[in-house]
Motif scaffolding. Sequence first.
Motif, mmCIF file in Angstrom:
data_model
loop_
_atom_site.group_PDB
_atom_site.id
_atom_site.type_symbol
_atom_site.label_atom_id
_atom_site.label_comp_id
_atom_site.label_asym_id
_atom_site.label_seq_id
_atom_site.Cartn_x
_atom_site.Cartn_y
_atom_site.Cartn_z
ATOM 1 N N PRO A 36 0.794 -1.235 0.000
ATOM 2 C CA PRO A 36 0.000 0.000 0.000
ATOM 3 C C PRO A 36 0.824 1.281 0.000
ATOM 4 O O PRO A 36 0.333 2.332 -0.412
ATOM 5 C CB PRO A 36 -0.838 -0.111 1.284
ATOM 6 C CG PRO A 36 -0.303 -1.274 2.042
ATOM 7 C CD PRO A 36 0.495 -2.125 1.114
ATOM 8 N N LYS A 37 2.099 1.198 0.443
ATOM 9 C CA LYS A 37 2.907 2.426 0.515
ATOM 10 C C LYS A 37 3.595 2.765 -0.802
ATOM 11 O O LYS A 37 4.143 3.851 -0.959
ATOM 12 C CB LYS A 37 3.972 2.287 1.604
ATOM 13 C CG LYS A 37 3.451 2.602 2.983
ATOM 14 C CD LYS A 37 4.631 2.699 3.921
ATOM 15 C CE LYS A 37 4.185 2.935 5.352
ATOM 16 N NZ LYS A 37 5.245 2.549 6.289
ATOM 17 N N THR A 38 3.638 1.834 -1.724
ATOM 18 C CA THR A 38 4.339 2.091 -2.989
ATOM 19 C C THR A 38 3.724 3.284 -3.712
ATOM 20 O O THR A 38 2.510 3.364 -3.878
ATOM 21 C CB THR A 38 4.266 0.852 -3.904
ATOM 22 O OG1 THR A 38 4.871 -0.241 -3.239
ATOM 23 C CG2 THR A 38 4.983 1.098 -5.229
ATOM 24 N N VAL A 39 4.595 4.215 -4.127
ATOM 25 C CA VAL A 39 4.124 5.416 -4.819
ATOM 26 C C VAL A 39 4.204 5.192 -6.326
ATOM 27 O O VAL A 39 5.205 4.675 -6.830
ATOM 28 C CB VAL A 39 4.995 6.637 -4.439
ATOM 29 C CG1 VAL A 39 4.503 7.892 -5.156
ATOM 30 C CG2 VAL A 39 4.993 6.839 -2.931
ATOM 31 N N ASN B 106 -3.095 3.222 -3.972
ATOM 32 C CA ASN B 106 -1.771 3.744 -3.623
ATOM 33 C C ASN B 106 -1.666 5.242 -3.890
ATOM 34 O O ASN B 106 -2.407 5.778 -4.705
ATOM 35 C CB ASN B 106 -0.701 3.036 -4.473
ATOM 36 C CG ASN B 106 -0.590 1.586 -4.140
ATOM 37 O OD1 ASN B 106 -1.529 0.826 -4.353
ATOM 38 N ND2 ASN B 106 0.526 1.180 -3.589
#
Length: 474
Positions: A172-175, A194
């Motif tokens: 979920p943190k991947t930009v 995301n």
Amino acid sequence: MLSSVSPARALAVNVGKGVRWLLRRLGHGGTTLPGLIALYLYRPLIGDLGQAIPNGSLLVTGTNGKTTTTRVLAEALRQVGLMPITNREGANLARGIATALLSYANVWGHYRLPNAAIGLFEVDEGAFPEALAQLQPRIVVITNLFRDQLDRYFEVDFVASLWQEALAHLPPKTVLALNADDPLVAYLGETVANPVIYYGIEEVQLGQKGLEHAADSRRCPRCSVDLMYSASFYSHLGHYACTACGWRRPDPKVLAWRVQLGGLEGSCVDLVTPYGPKTFRVPLPGLHNVYNVLAASAAAFALGVEAEPFEKAMARVGAAFGRMERFKVGQKEALLALVKNPSGVHQVLNTILSQEDGKAGLLLALNDNIPDGRDVSWIWDVDMERLKGKISWIVVGGLRAYDLALRLKYAHLLQDQSNPVVLHVAKDLHRALDLALEQTPPGGRFYIVPTYTAMWELREELVRRGHLPPFWEV
Ligand SMILES: [Zn+2]
């Protein structure tokens, strides 16, 4: 802890390293085969190794611009003290990434990664889903999606759906850094939870109204009705909206507010990021390179790299673009400078001629393969007359050696009464190199100025003769 490493991984690493050593001994770059074999022996290799990189990884994919975007980003990362681990140009399948990572594992299969290491991998559209699943990157950059490899990947919509599926499993943190001006890429941002940083060009005067006929994708990715373009820059890249469902180009956070295209010299761009506005020069020609710089800038922003180091990185990329390579052949000094167009030749000639007084020689090599450009008429725009009194001999080589010879004939260098230039013609580049070396006395100097494919052929020969290191050691 030796016990924590699986024997399969240690075996894969060792065999991969062995194959690479052998290939290099045989004079090959070995940028993909070692990884291919290692992956065959141990499939999770990329994930294992990649996830051990202290600062995580960035993945860059898309049809065009991957290599330039990656190069600019690599420089930006170096500017802030990080050490990017990258796969070599052209080695952008999983096996290329695996090969790049092999260097950082020891014979036990343990990693030896410096604290500053960060993965920066460019991947092919098709290899993207697997690389994504294995590497679990911090940042994903998607440049664009064009229809250039239909034989391999079917329709662009199909590729987009593959990507969409792959992105659904991201941490979920991947930009995501996505091109707002490419509807198929921008729409991917709608399908994930995301964080997304869109980038795009706001200078609508550079575009035309409506869409080019050859555009790859003109339908709304959400409802399949044709998109309306208020401006299109090239192909299907531009400012669009769907009149049926209301979906439209997302507002970019990283944008080129103003773009002044300066021909082959590059462009001047007013870049706006959440750090504020910044005007700087993109030393690479064309609007497509403005997009590449925007992509790199969006990713750099996502990593917290500020505008200043990014600007410095741009300057360094420019220097590498026109790089000159100096080397020695015995007591003879040589300089190799790649040229792509008249302005490149002028820059090179200006640089080298300023220090010459008529003793040195010049090897000009012109090919007309696709990477060189098929049309060689640009040589008539090169001011060869300026060689007068600066050079004692010229060897012309390559597939279009005779075109060069004709051009030089009309430059009236050869008939010059006071200081005639001696001309040699040899289409065969190895022969041309021999001629250049024969003309140069010990202690003397010569310059090699080739187009793209001629450069690779000459470089390969110089490596074979032991005068230059192989490219993977540069
Ligand atoms: Zn729609």
